[in-house]
Write a protein that holds these residues in place. Structure first.
Motif, PDB file in Angstrom:
ATOM      1  N   MET A 118       0.820  -1.205   0.000  1.00  0.00           N
ATOM      2  CA  MET A 118       0.000   0.000   0.000  1.00  0.00           C
ATOM      3  C   MET A 118       0.859   1.262   0.000  1.00  0.00           C
ATOM      4  SD  MET A 118      -3.126  -1.048   2.565  1.00  0.00           S
ATOM      5  CE  MET A 118      -3.876   0.571   2.341  1.00  0.00           C
ATOM      6  N   LEU A 119       2.096   1.166   0.485  1.00  0.00           N
ATOM      7  CA  LEU A 119       2.982   2.327   0.494  1.00  0.00           C
ATOM      8  C   LEU A 119       3.560   2.618  -0.889  1.00  0.00           C
ATOM      9  CD1 LEU A 119       4.901   1.698   3.863  1.00  0.00           C
ATOM     10  CD2 LEU A 119       3.006   3.283   3.443  1.00  0.00           C
ATOM     11  N   LEU A 120       3.568   1.597  -1.726  1.00  0.00           N
ATOM     12  CA  LEU A 120       4.108   1.782  -3.072  1.00  0.00           C
ATOM     13  C   LEU A 120       3.047   2.402  -3.972  1.00  0.00           C
ATOM     14  CD1 LEU A 120       5.964  -1.644  -3.491  1.00  0.00           C
ATOM     15  CD2 LEU A 120       6.953   0.578  -2.868  1.00  0.00           C
ATOM     16  N   PRO A 121       3.460   3.153  -4.999  1.00  0.00           N
ATOM     17  CA  PRO A 121       2.473   3.725  -5.932  1.00  0.00           C
ATOM     18  C   PRO A 121       1.778   2.615  -6.695  1.00  0.00           C
ATOM     19  CG  PRO A 121       4.696   4.061  -6.740  1.00  0.00           C
ATOM     20  CD  PRO A 121       4.843   3.534  -5.340  1.00  0.00           C
ATOM     21  N   PRO A 122       0.474   2.731  -6.911  1.00  0.00           N
ATOM     22  CA  PRO A 122      -0.269   1.670  -7.620  1.00  0.00           C
ATOM     23  C   PRO A 122       0.196   1.537  -9.057  1.00  0.00           C
ATOM     24  CG  PRO A 122      -1.631   3.626  -7.352  1.00  0.00           C
ATOM     25  CD  PRO A 122      -0.388   3.886  -6.559  1.00  0.00           C
ATOM     26  N   LYS A 123       0.250   0.285  -9.516  1.00  0.00           N
ATOM     27  CA  LYS A 123       0.634  -0.005 -10.888  1.00  0.00           C
ATOM     28  C   LYS A 123      -0.605  -0.375 -11.687  1.00  0.00           C
ATOM     29  CE  LYS A 123       5.273  -1.686  -9.785  1.00  0.00           C
ATOM     30  NZ  LYS A 123       6.208  -2.843  -9.905  1.00  0.00           N
ATOM     31  N   LYS A 124      -0.653   0.093 -12.920  1.00  0.00           N
ATOM     32  CA  LYS A 124      -1.767  -0.221 -13.776  1.00  0.00           C
ATOM     33  C   LYS A 124      -1.490  -1.513 -14.539  1.00  0.00           C
ATOM     34  CE  LYS A 124      -3.335   4.531 -14.473  1.00  0.00           C
ATOM     35  NZ  LYS A 124      -3.718   5.567 -15.472  1.00  0.00           N
ATOM     36  N   THR A 125      -2.563  -2.192 -14.863  1.00  0.00           N
ATOM     37  CA  THR A 125      -2.440  -3.445 -15.592  1.00  0.00           C
ATOM     38  C   THR A 125      -2.195  -3.186 -17.064  1.00  0.00           C
ATOM     39  OG1 THR A 125      -4.844  -3.543 -15.932  1.00  0.00           O
ATOM     40  CG2 THR A 125      -3.971  -4.580 -13.934  1.00  0.00           C
ATOM     41  N   ALA A 126      -2.057  -4.260 -17.830  1.00  0.00           N
ATOM     42  CA  ALA A 126      -1.806  -4.105 -19.270  1.00  0.00           C
ATOM     43  C   ALA A 126      -2.987  -3.485 -19.985  1.00  0.00           C
ATOM     44  CB  ALA A 126      -1.480  -5.477 -19.880  1.00  0.00           C
ATOM     45  N   ASP A 127      -4.189  -3.656 -19.434  1.00  0.00           N
ATOM     46  CA  ASP A 127      -5.386  -3.072 -20.047  1.00  0.00           C
ATOM     47  C   ASP A 127      -5.587  -1.626 -19.661  1.00  0.00           C
ATOM     48  OD1 ASP A 127      -5.776  -5.571 -21.093  1.00  0.00           O
ATOM     49  OD2 ASP A 127      -7.165  -6.203 -19.507  1.00  0.00           O
ATOM     50  N   GLY A 128      -4.726  -1.081 -18.878  1.00  0.00           N
ATOM     51  CA  GLY A 128      -4.861   0.303 -18.450  1.00  0.00           C
ATOM     52  C   GLY A 128      -5.722   0.490 -17.219  1.00  0.00           C
ATOM     53  N   GLU A 129      -6.177  -0.596 -16.630  1.00  0.00           N
ATOM     54  CA  GLU A 129      -7.001  -0.510 -15.428  1.00  0.00           C
ATOM     55  C   GLU A 129      -6.106  -0.505 -14.194  1.00  0.00           C
ATOM     56  OE1 GLU A 129      -9.716  -3.701 -15.493  1.00  0.00           O
ATOM     57  OE2 GLU A 129     -10.787  -3.020 -17.301  1.00  0.00           O
ATOM     58  N   GLU A 130      -6.647   0.045 -13.131  1.00  0.00           N
ATOM     59  CA  GLU A 130      -5.889   0.083 -11.884  1.00  0.00           C
ATOM     60  C   GLU A 130      -5.813  -1.312 -11.273  1.00  0.00           C
ATOM     61  OE1 GLU A 130      -7.509   2.910  -9.233  1.00  0.00           O
ATOM     62  OE2 GLU A 130      -7.059   4.660 -10.498  1.00  0.00           O
ATOM     63  N   ALA A 131      -4.699  -1.532 -10.601  1.00  0.00           N
ATOM     64  CA  ALA A 131      -4.496  -2.839  -9.976  1.00  0.00           C
ATOM     65  C   ALA A 131      -5.457  -3.026  -8.811  1.00  0.00           C
ATOM     66  CB  ALA A 131      -3.051  -2.975  -9.504  1.00  0.00           C
ATOM     67  N   GLU A 132      -5.694  -4.280  -8.485  1.00  0.00           N
ATOM     68  CA  GLU A 132      -6.615  -4.613  -7.397  1.00  0.00           C
ATOM     69  C   GLU A 132      -6.032  -4.163  -6.060  1.00  0.00           C
ATOM     70  OE1 GLU A 132      -9.137  -8.509  -5.823  1.00  0.00           O
ATOM     71  OE2 GLU A 132      -7.261  -8.764  -6.920  1.00  0.00           O
ATOM     72  N   ASP A 133      -6.888  -3.756  -5.165  1.00  0.00           N
ATOM     73  CA  ASP A 133      -6.479  -3.324  -3.836  1.00  0.00           C
ATOM     74  C   ASP A 133      -5.758  -4.475  -3.137  1.00  0.00           C
ATOM     75  OD1 ASP A 133      -6.196  -2.397  -1.235  1.00  0.00           O
ATOM     76  OD2 ASP A 133      -8.143  -1.387  -1.219  1.00  0.00           O
ATOM     77  N   PRO A 134      -4.558  -4.250  -2.549  1.00  0.00           N
ATOM     78  CA  PRO A 134      -3.848  -5.342  -1.868  1.00  0.00           C
ATOM     79  C   PRO A 134      -4.652  -5.951  -0.728  1.00  0.00           C
ATOM     80  CG  PRO A 134      -2.408  -3.451  -2.224  1.00  0.00           C
ATOM     81  CD  PRO A 134      -3.786  -3.003  -2.576  1.00  0.00           C
TER      82      PRO A 134
END
Length: 282
Positions: A118-134
């Motif tokens: 959660m401290l790291l910046p969120p990474k987007k997936t290959a489809d451009g969607e936001e990654a799932e909440d940890p």
């Protein structure tokens, strides 16, 4: 009485001096005497008294307790606060039961990992969607566990045999029909001997050849018993017809009893013998 008082009396002292106690309150009484200080050699093990205010069935149970107790939103768990409280509890049980703390340590590592992600910046997936909440996987497990725990609590409230109630058992002896004792063979023999004895008194000295049918006499016995509840054993025989007829009648009666068409009963020992139909005619 202490040993010092005993020595003073033996020495002839009139009265032993009392110890002077100033601003002291007895912490206990030992053999009736006040004790103003604990013995210096008294050892109390550190684990002599342990009080567990809460008992948890596993790491998920502890996490759910921490979240619900502080009214946290389970869909938005403050990982820093929950992780800090969880680790303090794990440190407490590690000092007492290392085997029990193993599964709790695994969950602690997972909480630290989630907090780090959660401290790291969120990474987007290959489809451009936001990654799932940890926290999504942990939230799912907590919700499933809570559902199972509530279902188990509801099942525990259902009355259970052996815990909340017992099965009442009572034996009531009911006899719908009177049960007569079985007729012994010796009683039938004695009754038959009495019939033969009376038959000799009225017998006729006629010599003739007569063929007698057992089946015919069986029908005659059944006709005599029709419409009657009980018939005395002696009434089924006609001594005036002679001993051959009596013998055939007895054989017919025994055949009927063998085929369960008649019942031979006796109320008690040495009582009169009665014969009745074993079935109720239409």
């Amino acid at each position: 009485m202490s040993s010092a008082d005993t020595d003073s009396l033996l020495a002839g002292d009139a009265q032993a001096p009392l110890p002077e106690v100033v601003d002291h309150v007895a912490v206990a009484r030992l053999y009736g005497e006040p004790l103003f200080a604990l013995p210096t050699d008294l050892y109390i093990p550190p684990d002599a008294l342990e009080i567990f205010l809460e008992a948890f069935e596993g790491p998920l149970d502890l996490l759910l307790y921490l979240i619900r107790k502080q009214n946290f939103n389970i869909l938005d768990i403050p990982m820093a606060a929950v992780t800090r409280q969880y680790l303090s509890y794990v440190d407490e049980i590690r000092s007492r039961n290392l085997e029990l703390a193993a599964e709790y340590l695994l969950m602690a590592a997972m909480l630290i990992e989630i907090k780090s992600r959660m401290l790291l910046p969120p990474k987007k997936t290959a489809d451009g969607e936001e990654a799932e909440d940890p926290r999504a996987e942990l939230v799912r497990r907590l919700l499933e566990y809570e559902q199972m725990k509530l279902a188990a609590a509801r099942l525990a409230e259902v009355p259970q045999f052996g815990r909340d109630f017992l099965k009442a058992q009572i034996y009531v002896e009911q006899s719908l029909q009177p049960r007569f004792p079985d007729v012994a063979l010796a009683d039938i023999q004695q009754a038959w001997a009495d019939i033969l004895k009376r038959a000799r008194l009225v017998q006729h000295h006629k010599i003739r050849r007569e063929e007698l049918s057992v089946r015919e006499h069986m029908s005659m016995v059944l006709k005599r018993l029709q419409g009657r509840r009980f018939a005395p054993f002696e009434e089924l025989f006609d001594p005036s017809k002679g001993a051959p007829v009596l013998v055939v009648t007895l054989i017919a009666l025994l055949e009927l009893a063998k085929e369960n068409l008649v019942e031979i009963t006796q109320a008690e020992a040495f009582a009169p013998i009665y014969v009745r139909l074993a079935f109720t005619p239409n």
